[in-house]
Write a protein that holds these residues in place. Structure first.
Motif, PDB file in Angstrom:
ATOM      1  N   VAL A   1      -7.320   6.924  -9.685  1.00 15.66           N
ATOM      2  CA  VAL A   1      -6.209   7.012  -9.209  1.00 15.66           C
ATOM      3  C   VAL A   1      -5.171   8.129 -10.154  1.00 15.66           C
ATOM      4  O   VAL A   1      -4.546   8.959  -9.814  1.00 15.66           O
TER       5      VAL A   1
ATOM      6  N   SER B   1      -9.147   7.536  -1.599  1.00 15.90           N
ATOM      7  CA  SER B   1      -8.647   6.179  -1.737  1.00 15.90           C
ATOM      8  C   SER B   1      -8.982   5.588  -3.177  1.00 15.90           C
ATOM      9  O   SER B   1     -10.090   5.459  -3.711  1.00 15.90           O
ATOM     10  N   GLY B   2      -8.179   4.704  -3.426  1.00 12.61           N
ATOM     11  CA  GLY B   2      -8.110   3.901  -4.606  1.00 12.61           C
ATOM     12  C   GLY B   2      -7.311   2.571  -4.525  1.00 12.61           C
ATOM     13  O   GLY B   2      -6.132   2.581  -3.864  1.00 12.61           O
ATOM     14  N   HIS B   3      -7.632   1.477  -5.153  1.00 14.31           N
ATOM     15  CA  HIS B   3      -6.792   0.375  -5.084  1.00 14.31           C
ATOM     16  C   HIS B   3      -6.097   0.129  -6.605  1.00 14.31           C
ATOM     17  O   HIS B   3      -6.699   0.615  -7.783  1.00 14.31           O
ATOM     18  N   VAL B   4      -5.079  -0.208  -6.653  1.00 16.26           N
ATOM     19  CA  VAL B   4      -4.224  -0.296  -7.913  1.00 16.26           C
ATOM     20  C   VAL B   4      -4.171  -1.812  -8.527  1.00 16.26           C
ATOM     21  O   VAL B   4      -3.463  -1.824  -9.408  1.00 16.26           O
TER      22      VAL B   4
ATOM     23  N   ASN C   1       0.801  -1.104  -0.128  1.00 14.46           N
ATOM     24  CA  ASN C   1      -0.065   0.053   0.123  1.00 14.46           C
ATOM     25  C   ASN C   1       0.743   1.265  -0.044  1.00 14.46           C
ATOM     26  O   ASN C   1       2.037   1.190   0.389  1.00 14.46           O
TER      27      ASN C   1
ATOM     28  N   LEU D   1      -3.428   4.481  -1.602  1.00 16.73           N
ATOM     29  CA  LEU D   1      -3.422   3.344  -2.609  1.00 16.73           C
ATOM     30  C   LEU D   1      -3.274   1.947  -1.797  1.00 16.73           C
ATOM     31  O   LEU D   1      -2.292   1.677  -1.230  1.00 16.73           O
ATOM     32  N   SER D   2      -4.143   1.064  -2.324  1.00 15.38           N
ATOM     33  CA  SER D   2      -4.092  -0.331  -1.489  1.00 15.38           C
ATOM     34  C   SER D   2      -3.960  -1.376  -2.686  1.00 15.38           C
ATOM     35  O   SER D   2      -4.085  -0.968  -3.907  1.00 15.38           O
ATOM     36  N   TYR D   3      -3.725  -2.568  -2.408  1.00 17.85           N
ATOM     37  CA  TYR D   3      -3.582  -3.696  -3.142  1.00 17.85           C
ATOM     38  C   TYR D   3      -4.660  -4.680  -2.860  1.00 17.85           C
ATOM     39  O   TYR D   3      -5.000  -4.738  -1.642  1.00 17.85           O
TER      40      TYR D   3
ATOM     41  N   LYS E   1      -7.862   2.263 -11.932  1.00 20.87           N
ATOM     42  CA  LYS E   1      -6.792   3.303 -12.230  1.00 20.87           C
ATOM     43  C   LYS E   1      -7.246   4.785 -12.699  1.00 20.87           C
ATOM     44  O   LYS E   1      -6.254   5.569 -12.530  1.00 20.87           O
TER      45      LYS E   1
END
Length: 382
Positions: free
Chosen positions: A106, A67-70, A51, A129-131, A103
Motif C-alpha cells: 500500500v 488492491s491491498g488491505h490495511v 474501504n 483498500l479494504s478492511y 502495508k
C-alpha cells in the motif's frame, strides 16, 4: 513522499483486524486529495470500518485495480524488540506490524501517486483498500459490490500480498465455521441428570473427519496445489470446566480449503446439515472466500510478468482477496513485495529494496498506461 515515509505513517495506525480504521482511511483520503485524486469511502455494516476506492485517470475507460488491505494482525507477541506500531530501521529491514502484510505494498502504491498523476494516464489505475481481510476477507465484498457505480469494468486486478513480487496465478478458497453445542451441567457421577455438550459435538466432528478423508482419497484434484486436493480440518475445540463436571457448553472451529473451482462452503454442507438436524447444536459461518485460478497465458498474467520482471508462479497455499475480485468478473492475480513467511510474526519486516521494487512496478504500469501503448485486453474481449 518516499515509500519509507509513507510506510512509517501507515504502520503508526494500529489498524488491527476487527477494530476501527477510520483514522487511517481519513489519512489516505487527505493525502490523495492533496494530489487532486478523489476517493470514495465505502463503509461496512460494522459502522466503524471502511474501504477506500480512488481512481487516477479516466474512470470511464477500463483500467487496472491495485488492491491491498490495511488491517493487520495484533502485535502482542513478547518477542518484539520495539513498539510494533512504530517503524524501525534495522540494517536494510523496515520493521513493524504490517510492514510486509501488507502495508508495504500500500505504501509503494500511495508513494507513486504524484508520479502517476503527472503521467496523465490514458487508462486508469484504481486504488482499492479494504478492511478485515485477516478475518476472512470481510470488508472487500462491500467495495466490490459498488464497483459498477465507480468505474468502467476493469481489465484486471493486482492484489499486492507478499509473493516476492512474483505473480501468482492460483490459490485455494476457504470457508470456516464455528459450531456451538449446548448441554446441561451436573456431577459426572450422574450423567443421566445432565447433557454433555462435548458429546453432542462428536457426531458432527466425526462426519467432518470422514469428509476430509473422502476428499483426500476421491475428491477432485488440482496438481498445481500442495496438497492437490481440498482439505477440511477441525482446528480448535473448547469446553468443559473439570473432569467431574458434565460440560454444559462446547464449541469447535472448522475450516475447509478448496481447490479452485470448488466452493469451500459446499465442503462443509454435510456438517451444516447435521447441525440443522440437532437442536443442541448451532453453527455460524465465520469466513468465506473463493479460490483463484488464472490461466498462465491470460493477458493479465503476461502483463504482471512484464511489470514485475518475474515469470508467474502456478500456485500458493495462502488465500487472498483476489478470488473475490475474480468471482465478480475481474481477472485477478497476486503480486506484491516481501515474503509471506515473515507475516504474523514478531519483528515483521520488508526490506528497502523490496519496497522500492514494488514502487517501480507500479510506475511501470503507469508508464504503460500513460504512453499510449496498447492496453492488455481481457480474455473475454479477445
Amino acid at each position: 513522499m518516499n515509500p519509507q515515509s509513507m510506510l512509517s505513517s501507515l504502520v503508526a495506525f494500529p489498524s488491527v483486524v476487527g477494530t476501527p480504521n477510520g483514522a487511517l482511511i481519513d489519512y489516505v483520503r487527505d493525502y490523495l486529495a492533496m494530489h487532486d485524486v478523489a476517493s470514495v469511502v465505502i463503509g461496512g455494516p460494522e459502522g466503524d470500518r471502511f474501504n477506500l476506492f480512488a481512481t487516477i485517470g479516466p474512470a470511464a475507460v477500463p483500467g487496472y485495480i491495485l488492491s491491498g488491505h490495511v488491517d493487520v494482525v495484533p502485535g502482542n507477541e513478547p518477542a518484539w524488540r520495539g513498539d510494533p506500531f512504530r517503524l524501525r530501521t534495522v540494517g536494510d529491514r523496515l520493521v513493524a506490524r504490517g510492514a510486509v502484510d501488507m502495508k508495504g505494498f500500500v505504501a509503494a502504491v500511495l508513494s507513486a501517486v504524484p508520479d502517476l498523476v503527472a503521467m496523465r494516464l490514458e487508462r486508469p489505475i484504481h486504488i482499492a483498500l479494504s478492511y478485515d481481510e485477516e478475518a476472512g476477507c470481510r470488508g472487500v465484498p462491500h467495495l466490490i459490490e459498488k464497483l459498477p457505480t465507480l468505474c468502467a469494468p476493469p481489465l484486471g486486478c493486482i492484489v499486492g500480498e507478499p509473493t516476492g513480487l512474483v505473480p501468482v496465478l492460483r490459490h485455494k478458497g476457504k470457508a470456516s465455521l464455528r459450531i456451538v453445542a449446548k448441554g446441561r451441567a451436573g456431577h459426572s457421577s450422574r450423567p443421566d441428570l445432565g447433557e454433555n455438550a462435548i458429546h453432542a459435538l462428536l457426531p458432527v466432528l466425526g462426519l467432518i473427519a470422514r469428509e476430509a478423508e473422502r476428499q483426500r482419497e476421491a475428491g477432485p484434484t488440482d496438481a498445481h496445489f500442495l496438497p492437490p486436493y481440498s482439505t477440511i480440518q477441525v482446528g480448535t475445540i473448547a469446553g468443559g470446566e473439570a473432569l467431574n463436571i458434565i460440560p454444559d457448553a462446547a464449541s469447535a472451529e472448522v475450516e475447509a480449503r478448496a481447490i479452485a473451482g470448488v466452493d469451500p462452503l459446499a465442503l462443509l454442507e454435510p456438517a451444516l446439515a447435521a447441525v440443522a438436524g440437532d437442536e443442541a447444536l448451532s453453527a455460524e459461518v465465520v469466513a468465506r472466500y473463493p479460490g483463484l485460478s488464472l490461466a498462465g497465458d491470460h493477458p493479465l498474467a503476461r502483463l504482471a510478468g512484464e511489470l514485475s520482471g518475474h515469470a508467474p508462479l502456478a500456485a500458493v497455499s495462502f488465500g487472498t482477496e483476489a478470488g473475490l475480485f475474480q468471482a465478480a468478473g475481474i481477472p485477478s492475480i497476486v503480486c506484491g513485495p516481501g515474503d509471506i513467511a515473515r507475516a504474523h510474526k514478531p519483528e515483521e519486516y520488508i526490506t528497502v529494496a523490496e519496497l522500492m521494487a514494488a514502487r517501480d512496478m507500479v510506475l511501470r504500469l503507469g508508464l504503460r498506461l500513460g504512453a499510449g501503448l496498447p492496453a492488455v485486453r481481457s480474455a473475454a474481449a479477445q
